[in-house]
Design a protein around this motif. Structure first.
Motif, PDB file in Angstrom:
ATOM      1  N   VAL A  10      38.570  28.333  38.728  1.00 16.31           N
ATOM      2  CA  VAL A  10      39.962  28.712  38.471  1.00 16.31           C
ATOM      3  C   VAL A  10      40.029  29.661  37.277  1.00 16.31           C
ATOM      4  O   VAL A  10      40.704  30.696  37.327  1.00 16.31           O
ATOM      5  CB  VAL A  10      40.843  27.458  38.240  1.00 16.31           C
ATOM      6  N   ARG A  11      39.321  29.335  36.198  1.00 17.36           N
ATOM      7  CA  ARG A  11      39.310  30.207  35.011  1.00 17.36           C
ATOM      8  C   ARG A  11      38.683  31.558  35.338  1.00 17.36           C
ATOM      9  O   ARG A  11      39.143  32.599  34.872  1.00 17.36           O
ATOM     10  CB  ARG A  11      38.575  29.545  33.849  1.00 17.36           C
ATOM     11  N   GLY A  12      37.621  31.546  36.149  1.00 18.62           N
ATOM     12  CA  GLY A  12      36.969  32.793  36.545  1.00 18.62           C
ATOM     13  C   GLY A  12      37.897  33.688  37.352  1.00 18.62           C
ATOM     14  O   GLY A  12      37.964  34.899  37.130  1.00 18.62           O
ATOM     15  N   GLU A  13      38.638  33.084  38.292  1.00 16.51           N
ATOM     16  CA  GLU A  13      39.597  33.866  39.093  1.00 16.51           C
ATOM     17  C   GLU A  13      40.725  34.414  38.220  1.00 16.51           C
ATOM     18  O   GLU A  13      41.173  35.541  38.404  1.00 16.51           O
ATOM     19  CB  GLU A  13      40.168  33.016  40.235  1.00 16.51           C
ATOM     20  N   LYS A  14      41.157  33.586  37.259  1.00 17.35           N
ATOM     21  CA  LYS A  14      42.207  34.032  36.334  1.00 17.35           C
ATOM     22  C   LYS A  14      41.706  35.209  35.506  1.00 17.35           C
ATOM     23  O   LYS A  14      42.405  36.217  35.343  1.00 17.35           O
ATOM     24  CB  LYS A  14      42.632  32.877  35.423  1.00 17.35           C
ATOM     25  N   ARG A  15      40.501  35.128  35.004  1.00 20.70           N
ATOM     26  CA  ARG A  15      39.910  36.199  34.199  1.00 20.70           C
ATOM     27  C   ARG A  15      39.768  37.473  35.050  1.00 20.70           C
ATOM     28  O   ARG A  15      40.082  38.565  34.611  1.00 20.70           O
ATOM     29  CB  ARG A  15      38.559  35.744  33.646  1.00 20.70           C
ATOM     30  N   ARG A  16      39.306  37.301  36.276  1.00 10.55           N
ATOM     31  CA  ARG A  16      39.137  38.434  37.191  1.00 10.55           C
ATOM     32  C   ARG A  16      40.484  39.141  37.415  1.00 10.55           C
ATOM     33  O   ARG A  16      40.570  40.368  37.376  1.00 10.55           O
ATOM     34  CB  ARG A  16      38.556  37.915  38.513  1.00 10.55           C
ATOM     35  N   THR A  17      41.531  38.363  37.639  1.00 13.17           N
ATOM     36  CA  THR A  17      42.876  38.914  37.835  1.00 13.17           C
ATOM     37  C   THR A  17      43.346  39.649  36.582  1.00 13.17           C
ATOM     38  O   THR A  17      43.922  40.741  36.670  1.00 13.17           O
ATOM     39  CB  THR A  17      43.866  37.790  38.208  1.00 13.17           C
ATOM     40  N   GLU A  18      43.105  39.068  35.417  1.00 11.51           N
ATOM     41  CA  GLU A  18      43.485  39.718  34.154  1.00 11.51           C
ATOM     42  C   GLU A  18      42.774  41.062  33.997  1.00 11.51           C
ATOM     43  O   GLU A  18      43.371  42.041  33.525  1.00 11.51           O
ATOM     44  CB  GLU A  18      43.137  38.813  32.965  1.00 11.51           C
ATOM     45  N   HIS A  54      32.144  40.181  36.074  1.00  7.16           N
ATOM     46  CA  HIS A  54      32.977  40.129  37.279  1.00  7.16           C
ATOM     47  C   HIS A  54      32.850  41.378  38.136  1.00  7.16           C
ATOM     48  O   HIS A  54      33.037  41.304  39.356  1.00  7.16           O
ATOM     49  CB  HIS A  54      34.443  39.894  36.900  1.00  7.16           C
ATOM     50  N   PHE A  55      32.565  42.521  37.504  1.00  7.00           N
ATOM     51  CA  PHE A  55      32.484  43.799  38.219  1.00  7.00           C
ATOM     52  C   PHE A  55      31.282  44.568  37.681  1.00  7.00           C
ATOM     53  O   PHE A  55      31.375  45.216  36.634  1.00  7.00           O
ATOM     54  CB  PHE A  55      33.774  44.608  38.015  1.00  7.00           C
ATOM     55  N   ALA A  56      30.176  44.499  38.389  1.00  6.59           N
ATOM     56  CA  ALA A  56      28.922  45.093  37.911  1.00  6.59           C
ATOM     57  C   ALA A  56      29.039  46.597  37.699  1.00  6.59           C
ATOM     58  O   ALA A  56      28.471  47.142  36.760  1.00  6.59           O
ATOM     59  CB  ALA A  56      27.792  44.792  38.892  1.00  6.59           C
ATOM     60  N   THR A  57      29.807  47.270  38.561  1.00  7.75           N
ATOM     61  CA  THR A  57      29.950  48.726  38.441  1.00  7.75           C
ATOM     62  C   THR A  57      31.423  49.083  38.322  1.00  7.75           C
ATOM     63  O   THR A  57      32.303  48.289  38.680  1.00  7.75           O
ATOM     64  CB  THR A  57      29.366  49.457  39.676  1.00  7.75           C
ATOM     65  N   LEU A  58      31.682  50.293  37.858  1.00  8.34           N
ATOM     66  CA  LEU A  58      33.071  50.767  37.803  1.00  8.34           C
ATOM     67  C   LEU A  58      33.653  50.885  39.207  1.00  8.34           C
ATOM     68  O   LEU A  58      34.844  50.620  39.406  1.00  8.34           O
ATOM     69  CB  LEU A  58      33.162  52.100  37.069  1.00  8.34           C
ATOM     70  N   ASP A  59      32.821  51.272  40.176  1.00  8.72           N
ATOM     71  CA  ASP A  59      33.313  51.333  41.554  1.00  8.72           C
ATOM     72  C   ASP A  59      33.768  49.960  42.030  1.00  8.72           C
ATOM     73  O   ASP A  59      34.802  49.839  42.694  1.00  8.72           O
ATOM     74  CB  ASP A  59      32.250  51.899  42.501  1.00  8.72           C
ATOM     75  N   ASP A  60      33.017  48.903  41.690  1.00  2.00           N
ATOM     76  CA  ASP A  60      33.437  47.543  42.052  1.00  2.00           C
ATOM     77  C   ASP A  60      34.806  47.233  41.455  1.00  2.00           C
ATOM     78  O   ASP A  60      35.673  46.650  42.107  1.00  2.00           O
ATOM     79  CB  ASP A  60      32.430  46.505  41.551  1.00  2.00           C
ATOM     80  N   LEU A  61      34.995  47.633  40.211  1.00  2.00           N
ATOM     81  CA  LEU A  61      36.262  47.399  39.515  1.00  2.00           C
ATOM     82  C   LEU A  61      37.396  48.204  40.160  1.00  2.00           C
ATOM     83  O   LEU A  61      38.486  47.685  40.400  1.00  2.00           O
ATOM     84  CB  LEU A  61      36.112  47.769  38.037  1.00  2.00           C
ATOM     85  N   LEU A  62      37.144  49.466  40.463  1.00  6.18           N
ATOM     86  CA  LEU A  62      38.168  50.319  41.082  1.00  6.18           C
ATOM     87  C   LEU A  62      38.509  49.837  42.490  1.00  6.18           C
ATOM     88  O   LEU A  62      39.683  49.835  42.885  1.00  6.18           O
ATOM     89  CB  LEU A  62      37.716  51.775  41.094  1.00  6.18           C
TER      90      LEU A  62
END
Length: 186
Positions: A10-18, A54-62
């Motif tokens: 739950v904390r991981g998903e919250k952090r990912r959303t943030e 949570h996002f290894a690359t900038l493309d993953d983040l985008l």
């Protein structure tokens, strides 16, 4: 028997959303060129290691940000369609209001979403995420005429792009006749 909730997940998903929300704010402020793990981490108020975890690359983040935007837009459109149908409306007023909101108070977010959307033209790995919102809309809206529906979507994209470069955002009243025309049965 109650299922136990994994607090770490739950904390991981919250952090990912943030982090995704922070990415969108960075794009609103600085454009896609301003997105780095460091700038997003600073915006989110988290260590840079969190963004790279949570996002290894900038493309993953985008890609995640683009998918999140598509999901939010699809949800908003779904409820707009539902409201229009419950009133027996074709939806011109609701669509015009949604566009006016996107070009007025939510202009920065709309610009960020379009910047992400257009980045997919240069970066093939982003294209599936960019096409997702069209796929979602197509699946949500009943339409008998595929060509008319594509014309409607292209018209909406055009209105949004034109509205973003206007000095003053158009009002719902100004947009309504154009939307009404796009919704006319052919």
């Amino acid at each position: 028997m109650r299922q136990r909730v994994d607090g770490r997940k739950v904390r991981g998903e919250k952090r990912r959303t943030e982090i995704i929300e922070a990415t969108l704010r960075v794009i609103e402020r600085d454009g896609v060129a301003g997105v780095t793990h460091r700038t997003v981490a600073k915006e989110a108020g988290v260590p840079t290691t969190s963004t790279t975890y949570h996002f290894a690359t900038l493309d993953d983040l985008l890609i995640a940000t683009l998918i999140d935007c598509a999901r939010d837009m699809a949800t908003e459109v779904y409820w707009m369609i539902d409201r229009a149908r419950s009133r027996g409306s074709r939806g011109a007023e609701e669509v015009a209001n949604l566009l006016a909101e996107a070009l007025g108070p939510r202009r920065g977010r709309t610009m960020a979403e379009y910047e992400l959307y257009l980045l997919a033209a240069r970066r093939p790995e982003l294209r599936p995420a960019a096409r997702r919102w069209l796929d979602v809309l197509t699946s949500m809206v009943r339409h008998d005429d595929e060509v008319a529906f594509r014309v409607f979507l292209a018209g909406i994209d055009g209105l949004l792009i034109q509205g973003l470069i206007d000095d003053e955002p158009p009002t719902a009243e100004e947009l309504r006749p154009v939307v009404d025309y796009l919704l006319k049965p052919r």
